[in-house]
Write an enzyme that holds these catalytic residues in place. Structure first.
Site, short mmCIF file in Angstrom:
data_model
loop_
_atom_site.label_atom_id
_atom_site.label_comp_id
_atom_site.label_asym_id
_atom_site.label_seq_id
_atom_site.Cartn_x
_atom_site.Cartn_y
_atom_site.Cartn_z
CE LYS A 247 -42.22 82.75 31.82
NZ LYS A 247 -43.20 81.93 31.15
CB CYS B 264 -10.07 42.79 34.47
SG CYS B 264 -8.91 43.33 36.55
CG HIS C 284 -10.12 47.06 34.16
ND1 HIS C 284 -10.72 46.63 34.38
CD2 HIS C 284 -9.41 46.92 34.95
CE1 HIS C 284 -11.52 45.27 35.07
NE2 HIS C 284 -10.05 46.06 35.29
CD GLU D 8 -12.03 37.54 42.91
OE1 GLU D 8 -10.74 37.61 42.68
OE2 GLU D 8 -13.14 38.11 43.43
CD GLU E 119 -12.03 48.50 31.17
OE1 GLU E 119 -11.56 47.94 29.74
OE2 GLU E 119 -13.28 48.31 31.91
N PRO F 196 -38.73 76.33 36.86
CG PRO F 196 -39.07 74.00 36.81
CD PRO F 196 -39.49 74.85 36.56
N1 GLN Z 1 -11.81 39.48 40.40
C1 GLN Z 1 -10.23 39.58 39.99
C2 GLN Z 1 -9.13 40.85 41.66
O1 GLN Z 1 -9.44 40.92 42.16
C3 GLN Z 1 -10.68 40.87 39.15
C4 GLN Z 1 -10.84 42.14 39.48
C5 GLN Z 1 -11.13 42.87 37.60
O2 GLN Z 1 -11.38 42.07 37.17
N2 GLN Z 1 -11.46 43.67 37.93
O3 GLN Z 1 -8.73 40.16 40.59
#
Ligand code: GLN
Length: 572
Positions: A222, A386, A549, A410, A551, A189
């Site tokens: 090879k 979040c 976030h 929401e 992270e 491959p």
């Molecule tokens: N749903 C939530 C908002 O829009 C949190 C979004 C999220 O966790 N990234 O504010």
């Protein structure tokens, strides 16, 4: 002029082209050079914002608000630097720009064609993203032979002609299968991939061979012969336990020196792998291990993509653990199991810490709220990210402030206590159905509260001075300055990335605070609206949440302060 290193993949996808690209970047950094990386995504989506994370992996968010393929995250985690959204180039962006330009009459009567207009736009974007770096890695998504990446290969060949072969090298990352019925490593491959690449006029300068095991001499030879490649430019990259081993393994084959030699360059400094090695060693053989529950909504996810949809959280825990010489065992728990009654949440007692990650919509929300309640009342370390902050606020409003009906609009638009709500300016856009523009995306400044736990965590991690430098840069860029809002003099400020629509409702902040919830940081918009960025509880070992976030800002050797604090408290 920068030196370009094009990384393409042969045989199949998913063999680690992204981490290989990032590892080459890391190696060149260690040799004293400035490096950036570009990801080419040959799909027609403009960006990854609308892609389903369960299929495509997590949506990565950049400082400047890009919603991008997760490979950019890999680059940042290895290179320990922020990479802007222009470093992701999609077919959609390229065609849209060319067609928009045509509509605006900029081509003045010309026939707009695939060649030269599309490759020209690709080259322009690559050059713009190169900035002032010594090395620019360009990773071509997909696999050689895909129809979709032909325009990009064409553009790169044309870039080669422009900058000269001495300034551009090709790396092919392939895979060598070992079929179980013959237990023999097959090179065929890879040979086919080399041939396919040659159809675009491209001959690899390096071939990196991914396989279960290291390549033996016979197979290396090879491939060398078949590809007509310099001896020792076939590099073995066997399976490993953690991706952070890859730069170390590639260095065993002296890849850094070989690449520099290919460009006629010398190392600017002696690589120092000591710290990196120690962190890798901590990942492989941690002194202790903790167990963390991540309570989210995992419908539609088979066994395979789960970790990928939350890769940054995964990595953040790994980074924090590596710095604390602790392994973090993650268990993904579907919040629905905590839905029926609060008692079921007592299952969470076997964990050292609980995380509620980002999320959208109503599914499993009550279960998440019950999990938060369990962490708060049983003093288990809790980190809310979040949605995890928003639901922690809902939980606190319901059970401490006695607003039984409290919710995020929401999920319940008719709640009598909308503690989480869309802000008026955003609602207008939403009502016009302009969903694309309604999220708060990218880095925003948070002014931290004096003496707060959050301030202490960021301070100890050295992030205050790091972010101070970034704030100065953002101030200079008019198009990005809104990210800073109004900065209070003398206060400590940090930047984290966002991706959400809803906010803590300012009209409930006083009541929540009176009941003991501490808002430890906020972003002040130009119109003086305060958007809450952090919450914490003083009488809890670790109850911290953020609207952001964090992270997306965690790197090996430079972990996110909130994750670091969380893991540290889980150990206790
Ligand atoms: N749903 C939530 C908002 O829009 C949190 C979004 C999220 O966790 N990234 O504010």
């Amino acid at each position: 002029m920068p030196k370009y290193i094009v990384v393409a993949g042969g045989v199949m996808s998913g063999v680690g082209k992204g981490v290989t690209t990032a590892s080459i970047g890391k190696i060149l950094q260690e040799h004293g050079y400035n490096v950036t990386a570009i990801k080419i995504d040959p799909y027609l989506n403009y960006d990854a914002g609308t892609l389903r994370p369960t299929e495509h992996g997590e949506v990565w968010v950049t400082d400047d608000g890009g919603e991008i393929d997760q490979d950019l995250g890999t680059y940042e985690r290895f290179l320990n630097k922020d990479i802007p959204k222009r470093n992701n180039i999609t077919t959609g962006q390229v065609y849209k720009t060319v067609i928009d330009r045509e509509r605006q009459g900029e081509y003045l009567g010309q026939t707009v064609q695939f060649i030269p207009h599309i490759p020209d736009e690709i080259k322009k974007r690559i050059k713009a993203a190169s900035n002032s770096n010594d090395f620019v890695l360009v990773e071509v998504g997909g696999t050689i032979g895909d129809y979709e990446n032909i325009p990009f290969l064409f553009a790169l060949k044309s870039l080669e002609r422009e900058v000269g072969k001495q300034n551009l090298s090709y790396v092919l990352v392939t895979y060598l299968p070992i079929p179980s019925h013959i237990e023999e490593m097959k090179t065929k491959p890879t040979q086919q991939a080399i041939r396919l690449l040659s159809e675009s006029g491209i001959f690899p300068d390096f071939i990196i061979c991914r396989a279960k095991k290291a390549l033996d001499v016979v197979r290396k030879k090879k491939i060398e012969t078949y590809a007509n490649i310099i001896s020792d430019h076939v590099i073995s990259e066997p399976d490993i336990e953690t991706v952070y081993q890859i730069p170390l393994d590639l260095e065993k084959e002296k890849l850094g020196e070989k690449i520099l030699k290919e460009f006629g360059m010398k190392p600017k400094k002696q690589p120092e792998w000591h710290e990196w090695k120690k962190l890798v060693e901590n990942i492989l053989n941690p002194k202790k291990t903790i167990k963390v529950a991540i309570v989210g909504k995992y419908i539609d996810i088979g066994d395979y993509n789960l970790a990928d949809s939350y890769i940054s959280i995964n990595q953040s825990l790994l980074h924090a653990g590596a710095s604390l010489n602790t392994g973090v065992e993650i268990e993904w728990l579907d919040s629905k199991i905590f839905e029926e009654n609060r008692k079921s949440a007592s299952e969470l007692k076997k964990y050292d810490g609980i995380i509620v990650p980002g999320g959208f919509g109503a599914s499993g929300v009550e279960g998440k709220i019950n999990a938060v309640n369990y962490a708060r009342t049983n003093k288990i370390p809790y980190l809310g990210l979040c949605y995890g902050l928003q639901l922690a606020v809902v939980e606190f409003a319901r059970n401490v402030c006695n607003l039984k009906d409290a919710h995020t609009t929401e999920v319940n638009p008719k709640t009598s206590a909308p503690v989480i709500d869309v802000q008026p300016a955003q609602r207008e856009i939403l009502e016009k159905h302009m969903f694309g523009g309604t999220m708060r995306l990218g880095a925003y400044a948070a002014v931290l509260r004096d003496k707060s736990k959050v301030l202490k965590l960021y301070g100890e991690a050295g992030r205050l001075s790091e972010d101070e430098k970034r704030i100065q840069e953002i101030m200079k860029d008019k198009s990005q300055a809104f990210r800073l809002g109004i900065l209070e003099k003398g206060k400590k400020i940090v930047l984290e990335r966002h991706r959400h629509r809803y906010e803590v409702n300012p009209s409930f902040v006083d009541l929540l605070e009176k009941n003991g919830l501490v808002f430890s940081g906020c972003y002040m918009r130009a119109d003086k609206t305060k958007l809450m960025e952090y919450i914490e509880l003083p009488n809890h070992p670790y109850f911290i949440s953020t609207q952001a976030h964090p992270e997306f800002k965690s790197r090996l050797g430079n972990p996110s302060p909130l994750f670091y604090g969380f893991v540290k408290n889980c150990i206790k």
